[in-house]
Design an enzyme around this catalytic site. Sequence first.
Site, PDB file in Angstrom:
ATOM      1  N   HIS A  26      42.036  33.766  13.855  1.00  0.00           N
ATOM      2  CA  HIS A  26      42.794  33.550  15.083  1.00  0.00           C
ATOM      3  C   HIS A  26      41.947  32.749  16.064  1.00  0.00           C
ATOM      4  CE1 HIS A  26      46.124  34.398  17.810  1.00  0.00           C
ATOM      5  NE2 HIS A  26      45.214  34.546  18.759  1.00  0.00           N
ATOM      6  N   ASP A  77      44.936  34.597   9.594  1.00  0.00           N
ATOM      7  CA  ASP A  77      44.930  35.087  10.968  1.00  0.00           C
ATOM      8  C   ASP A  77      45.330  36.562  10.963  1.00  0.00           C
ATOM      9  OD1 ASP A  77      45.416  35.731  13.636  1.00  0.00           O
ATOM     10  OD2 ASP A  77      46.327  33.800  14.104  1.00  0.00           O
ATOM     11  N   SER A 128      47.548  30.328  21.211  1.00  0.00           N
ATOM     12  CA  SER A 128      47.995  31.715  21.061  1.00  0.00           C
ATOM     13  C   SER A 128      49.179  31.997  21.985  1.00  0.00           C
ATOM     14  CB  SER A 128      46.816  32.661  21.313  1.00  0.00           C
ATOM     15  OG  SER A 128      47.105  33.973  20.916  1.00  0.00           O
TER      16      SER A 128
END
Length: 449
Positions: A379, A348, A213
């Site tokens: 995610h 996501d 991320s």
Amino acid sequence: MSTIEGGDMPSFSSELPAMLDGMKLAAVATVLYIIVRCLNLKSTTAPPEVVYQDTPLSHYLFKSCPMLTKEYIPPLLWGKSGHLQTALYGKMGRVNTPTPYGVRKFLPMQDGATATFDLFEALGDHSSGDDITMVICPGIGNHSEKNYIRTFVDYSQRQGYRCAVLNHLGALPDLELTSPRMFTYGCTWEFAAMVGFIKRTFPQTHLVVVGFSLGGNLVCKFLGENQSNQERVLCCISVCQGYNALRAQETFFQWDQCRRLYNFVLAGNMKKLILSHRNSLLSLSSSSIGDADLIKLHAATSLMQIDDSIMRKFHGYSSLKEYYEEESCVHYIHNVTVPLLLVNSSDDPLIHQSLLAIPRTLAVKMPNVIFTLTQHGGHLGFFEGAVLFPQPLTWMDKFIVEYTNAICHWEKNKPMCQRSSGHQDMNSCPQCTRVTHTVPTVHTRREEQ
């Protein structure tokens, strides 16, 4: 006056049960329709979409990495919902999380900050016979104690990797700040300090760079900032990042995929984290944060408002636009020359589809880049399982290690002049001068099947 006999006209009372049964069936059908739509049950599983150039390395990877062409199968009842994958990751991280043993290291920074990372030794030899260290950067506000990091580290250790995990500045709950700043979207200082320590302490080790991320943005920016940062780096893997902070924050105000709701939740978490360091941020003499900024922080309902009132001021950015542009890897990633694997999921809810044009374009233009897009996973979820219960290891954990293993063996079998630790003088190598260089062809794997 005419009369109507009771037998000639059905009574209303006899029709009522049938009407109620019809309404029940309609209600059940509606609920089932909503469940099917919300859980995305009609969606079929498929192998990842892979965008790449036709190079010797990509040929080797498709032979050595079965997961590039194999279906990713999430849990049947809920795994096809990006929201539930994301929610389970956010709430639990992983299931049956192991507890790897590591040693915490403290590194003083020039501005008075104290960077920390946790070092986990390998639990066996790597299959290549080489000394390999994974340098890992977690997601926003995360650290080595998060369940998804612990699961990945434990699995990597068992495959022969030493692991170094950065603890984002200010993320550890029991560690006070020693300077008036915290981690930001793209500040690479602490990560650079960790990498430098690993290179000095283990002079024979090769590095595998992994970012999750926000950490994906940070590691790609780090490698692209200076060519020397790529020395002894075998490859880089980025998972579920957004590439362009300015564009990503703009999409967080949209209701599509409930992104605005996620924005509110993430902003709440960031507020708690920043306020836990309120005394340190205010008391240190060199602080750029004042009471007025904290008042704005209390009223913030989005990440952009927090970035404007607090985060950009840690490094003296004059505007939010300048902060996002300077801290986004999109302006640096084209300088990365080591093998680069970019992984995202189509469902996501935090990453808008328009942002995926960035890695797709990179894979088309750069022969060292492979872009892998799964149909499901949410995610940082990527849970696998049969019907209901997920497995302890996720598709993401296994895929990263499989790809990294392949790269390590590819590097092992390359001529010395082409290795990451070599001098890169191909003209003096007999094996390299026999190679005929051609313009690679671009492929999208899912379309070919």
